[in-house]
Design a protein around this motif. Structure first.
Motif, PDB file in Angstrom:
ATOM      1  N   ASP A  33       0.821  -1.223   0.000  1.00 57.10           N
ATOM      2  CA  ASP A  33       0.000   0.000   0.000  1.00 57.10           C
ATOM      3  C   ASP A  33       0.849   1.265   0.000  1.00 57.10           C
ATOM      4  N   LEU A  34       2.011   1.184  -0.634  1.00 57.79           N
ATOM      5  CA  LEU A  34       2.872   2.365  -0.747  1.00 57.79           C
ATOM      6  C   LEU A  34       2.647   2.936  -2.150  1.00 57.79           C
ATOM      7  N   ASN A  35       1.754   3.906  -2.224  1.00 57.52           N
ATOM      8  CA  ASN A  35       1.349   4.386  -3.553  1.00 57.52           C
ATOM      9  C   ASN A  35       1.852   5.782  -3.878  1.00 57.52           C
ATOM     10  N   GLU A  36       2.545   6.414  -2.918  1.00 64.20           N
ATOM     11  CA  GLU A  36       3.010   7.778  -3.212  1.00 64.20           C
ATOM     12  C   GLU A  36       4.200   7.737  -4.176  1.00 64.20           C
ATOM     13  N   GLU A  37       4.376   8.858  -4.898  1.00 63.38           N
ATOM     14  CA  GLU A  37       5.480   8.944  -5.839  1.00 63.38           C
ATOM     15  C   GLU A  37       6.795   9.097  -5.068  1.00 63.38           C
ATOM     16  N   ILE A  38       7.837   8.409  -5.512  1.00 58.83           N
ATOM     17  CA  ILE A  38       9.159   8.580  -4.895  1.00 58.83           C
ATOM     18  C   ILE A  38       9.888   9.638  -5.719  1.00 58.83           C
ATOM     19  N   ILE A  39      10.418  10.649  -5.058  1.00 56.52           N
ATOM     20  CA  ILE A  39      11.120  11.706  -5.795  1.00 56.52           C
ATOM     21  C   ILE A  39      12.509  11.207  -6.171  1.00 56.52           C
ATOM     22  N   GLU A  40      12.697  10.994  -7.461  1.00 55.26           N
ATOM     23  CA  GLU A  40      13.988  10.493  -7.963  1.00 55.26           C
ATOM     24  C   GLU A  40      14.828  11.681  -8.390  1.00 55.26           C
ATOM     25  N   ASP A  41      15.526  12.289  -7.424  1.00 55.38           N
ATOM     26  CA  ASP A  41      16.301  13.485  -7.776  1.00 55.38           C
ATOM     27  C   ASP A  41      17.806  13.225  -7.767  1.00 55.38           C
ATOM     28  N   GLY A  42      18.172  11.952  -7.913  1.00 61.59           N
ATOM     29  CA  GLY A  42      19.589  11.623  -8.026  1.00 61.59           C
ATOM     30  C   GLY A  42      20.146  12.063  -9.365  1.00 61.59           C
ATOM     31  N   LYS A  43      21.487  12.102  -9.444  1.00 65.57           N
ATOM     32  CA  LYS A  43      22.139  12.523 -10.692  1.00 65.57           C
ATOM     33  C   LYS A  43      22.647  11.328 -11.497  1.00 65.57           C
ATOM     34  N   THR A  44      22.528  10.150 -10.924  1.00 64.10           N
ATOM     35  CA  THR A  44      23.009   8.945 -11.611  1.00 64.10           C
ATOM     36  C   THR A  44      21.975   7.828 -11.420  1.00 64.10           C
ATOM     37  N   PHE A  45      22.118   6.774 -12.226  1.00 66.29           N
ATOM     38  CA  PHE A  45      21.250   5.601 -12.053  1.00 66.29           C
ATOM     39  C   PHE A  45      21.452   5.021 -10.656  1.00 66.29           C
TER      40      PHE A  45
END
Ligand code: ITT
Length: 193
Positions: A33-45
């Motif tokens: 039930d983890l439906n929130e968006e994860i903020i992917e603000d990294g600079k690399t994979f």
């Protein structure tokens, strides 16, 4: 054994389940039930894979795997790269493909690769596993299977796009399966499986 993938992308989850086979139960964020968006603000994979794995580990307390993947196009200086999911429109595969094809329409160099970086996080820390598959981009879309940029990518030594191949065929040679094989070897070496 359960493998928890920190993803909202059900195509990825399905592929990972197919690659790992029935000895593993692949779960993902929606199963918790983890439906929130994860903020992917990294600079690399690597950074983005870590952000996903850490989010999931912190929320569930379970060993978690982040998968950050993308298409790296030589003639575009590595783009869309870490922006693959949102290059033209957020998770709009059709628009993203159109944008890439448009940007390289007069470009003779069609070289590209897919990359997957997995970050496995448990109580002991993090481990990373990478897979790549090299190939060429087409001028138009071919095939219905797969997801993302599959319809415009022909892996080296093949004459079909990933989207024209049977899923088993893509999964045998893909960036994601190479990274997952390394991950399984690691789990084996730890005595986890
Ligand atoms: P999560 O972050 O929730 O895991 P996502 O789709 O946003 O899902 P990424 O940030 O790793 O995942 O973005 C990867 C994008 O790259 C994905 O949306 C596709 O457009 C593309 N992509 C990744 N793997 C691919 C594959 O095997 N075949 C085709 N395109 C792929």
């Amino acid at each position: 054994m359960e493998i928890l993938i920190a993803t909202h992308n059900l195509h990825k989850k399905e592929e990972i389940q197919q690659i790992l086979g029935t000895d593993y139960i692949v779960t993902s964020l929606s199963d918790y039930d983890l439906n929130e968006e994860i903020i992917e603000d990294g600079k690399t994979f690597e950074e983005n894979a870590f952000i996903k794995a850490k989010y999931c580990f912190d929320k569930t307390g379970k060993p978690s795997v982040g998968d950050d993947s993308g298409l790296v196009v030589e003639a575009l200086g590595g783009k869309p790269g870490i922006f693959s999911a949102r290059y033209a429109g957020n998770h709009n595969f059709k628009k993203n493909i159109e944008k890439v094809l448009d940007e390289i329409k007069d470009e003779p160099n069609r070289r590209a690769y897919f990359i997957t970086v997995l970050c496995y996080k448990d109580n002991d820390g993090e481990h990373y596993f990478e897979g790549r598959v090299y190939g060429n981009l087409t001028n138009e879309v071919f095939g219905e299977d797969g997801f993302g940029y599959d319809p415009i990518f022909i892996p080296d030594d093949y004459n079909q796009t990933f989207a024209e191949m049977l899923p088993e065929e893509k999964n045998r040679i893909s960036h994601r399966s190479e990274a997952l094989k390394k991950f399984l070897e690691f789990l084996n070496s730890k005595g986890v499986v």
